[in-house]
Design an enzyme around this catalytic site. Structure first.
Site, PDB file in Angstrom:
ATOM      1  CG  ASP A  27      38.600  38.031  34.480  1.00 12.93           C
ATOM      2  OD1 ASP A  27      38.127  37.949  35.630  1.00 12.93           O
ATOM      3  OD2 ASP A  27      38.912  39.111  33.947  1.00 12.93           O
TER       4      ASP A  27
ATOM      5  CG  ASP B 262      32.839  41.513  27.251  1.00  5.77           C
ATOM      6  OD1 ASP B 262      31.984  41.572  28.159  1.00  5.77           O
ATOM      7  OD2 ASP B 262      33.053  42.466  26.465  1.00  5.77           O
ATOM      8  CB  VAL B 263      29.933  38.286  31.476  1.00  2.27           C
ATOM      9  CG1 VAL B 263      30.910  37.367  32.181  1.00  2.27           C
ATOM     10  CG2 VAL B 263      29.943  39.691  32.075  1.00  2.27           C
TER      11      VAL B 263
ATOM     12  CE1 TYR C 100      27.716  45.595  42.509  1.00  2.25           C
ATOM     13  CE2 TYR C 100      26.589  46.176  44.548  1.00  2.25           C
ATOM     14  CZ  TYR C 100      27.394  45.311  43.820  1.00  2.25           C
ATOM     15  OH  TYR C 100      27.874  44.164  44.413  1.00  2.25           O
TER      16      TYR C 100
ATOM     17  CE  LYS D 209      26.030  42.400  41.987  1.00  5.23           C
ATOM     18  NZ  LYS D 209      26.593  41.206  41.314  1.00  5.23           N
TER      19      LYS D 209
ATOM     20  CB  VAL E 177      33.600  41.295  49.618  1.00  2.00           C
ATOM     21  CG1 VAL E 177      34.684  40.235  49.756  1.00  2.00           C
ATOM     22  CG2 VAL E 177      32.215  40.684  49.858  1.00  2.00           C
TER      23      VAL E 177
ATOM     24  CB  THR F 155      37.233  42.910  46.128  1.00  2.00           C
ATOM     25  OG1 THR F 155      36.122  43.807  45.957  1.00  2.00           O
ATOM     26  CG2 THR F 155      36.752  41.587  46.701  1.00  2.00           C
TER      27      THR F 155
END
Length: 258
Positions: A33, A56-57, A148, A152, A181, A183
């Site tokens: 993460d 960091d992706v 977003y 996706k 979800v 979160t």
């Protein structure tokens, strides 16, 4: 030897739920993460078969370092879960363009980076699978969630393409498509769809679906896309059989602000 799983964005939310479930099932778990302190805290809570690290992706070199670090520790890489993602909501034009760019950089480039860097290790494993976090927002473009939703859709396309392309390596590439979800990501979200639909899925619901996909034996019969939750399943099925104007009309009603 225990199988291993590497999860991006695993310090909290869905990623942490995935880490906990797979750890309980005897996997060696990589908790990577951008918030390495929180990732380390979770690894310490789980035990000796969990390893935390910085990732960091959006940075390809960090993927290379993280995967090398993990495989050196775990022995091999069996399951890659591209979970890391961010969300900005609200009117498209009122959202700063840098936020839209950041969404694409993390949600799309993060998955491209992960798949590309991981293939070296996945090809060497006796069993290997990639599971990406897509979304019900990839069924039809979502108002108030444009970048977003677009990100996706991209994840969905990456998943479909690689699931075919990597047949030659015996690697399935799958995704899950949950609705909203429970979160921190959806807290105070400014979108008509979440106000109309509500939030009914837990992180555990998503983690359990991912575990089922990780364990699924069939290389052909396992579907590439798996909607999570009844509403997501209904939306996914209807989108496949409804004319485009009905899909659009349905989403106008769904996302209309009250």
């Amino acid at each position: 030897m225990s199988q291993s799983i590497f999860i991006s964005g695993a310090a909290q939310g869905i990623g942490a739920a995935i880490a906990r479930l797979f750890y309980q099932q005897g996997y060696k778990v990589g908790i990577y993460d951008i918030n390495v302190d929180q990732a380390q805290l979770l690894a310490d809570q789980l035990g000796s078969n969990a390893k935390a690290g910085q990732l960091d992706v959006s940075q390809y070199d960090q993927w290379q370092d993280a995967l090398k670090d993990f495989v050196t520790w775990a022995g091999e890489l069996n399951i890659l879960v591209n979970n890391a993602g961010i969300l900005y909501s609200g009117d498209f034009e009122k959202t700063d363009i840098t936020a839209h760019h950041r969404t694409i950089n993390i949600n799309v480039n993060g998955v491209l980076n992960g798949c590309h860097a991981a293939l070296l290790y996945l090809k060497k494993a006796k069993f290997a699978r990639v599971i990406n976090l897509s979304s019900a927002s990839a069924i039809y473009g979502q108002a108030d969630l444009v970048s977003y939703s677009a990100s996706k859709f991209a994840v969905r396309g990456i998943t479909e393409g690689l699931d075919i392309e990597w047949q030659k390596y015996g690697i399935r590439v799958l995704d899950v498509m949950p609705l909203f979800v429970q979160t921190a990501m959806v807290k105070d979200m400014d979108a008509g769809s979440i106000k109309n639909i509500g939030v009914h899925l837990s992180t555990q619901d998503v983690a359990e679906q991912i575990f089922a996909l990780a364990k699924a034996k069939g290389t052909i019969l396992t579907a590439t896309h798996t909607p999570v939750g009844l509403k997501s399943k209904i939306m996914f099925q209807l989108s496949n059989i409804s004319p485009q104007f009905l899909n659009r009309l349905g989403n106008i009603v769904l996302t209309k602000r009250k």
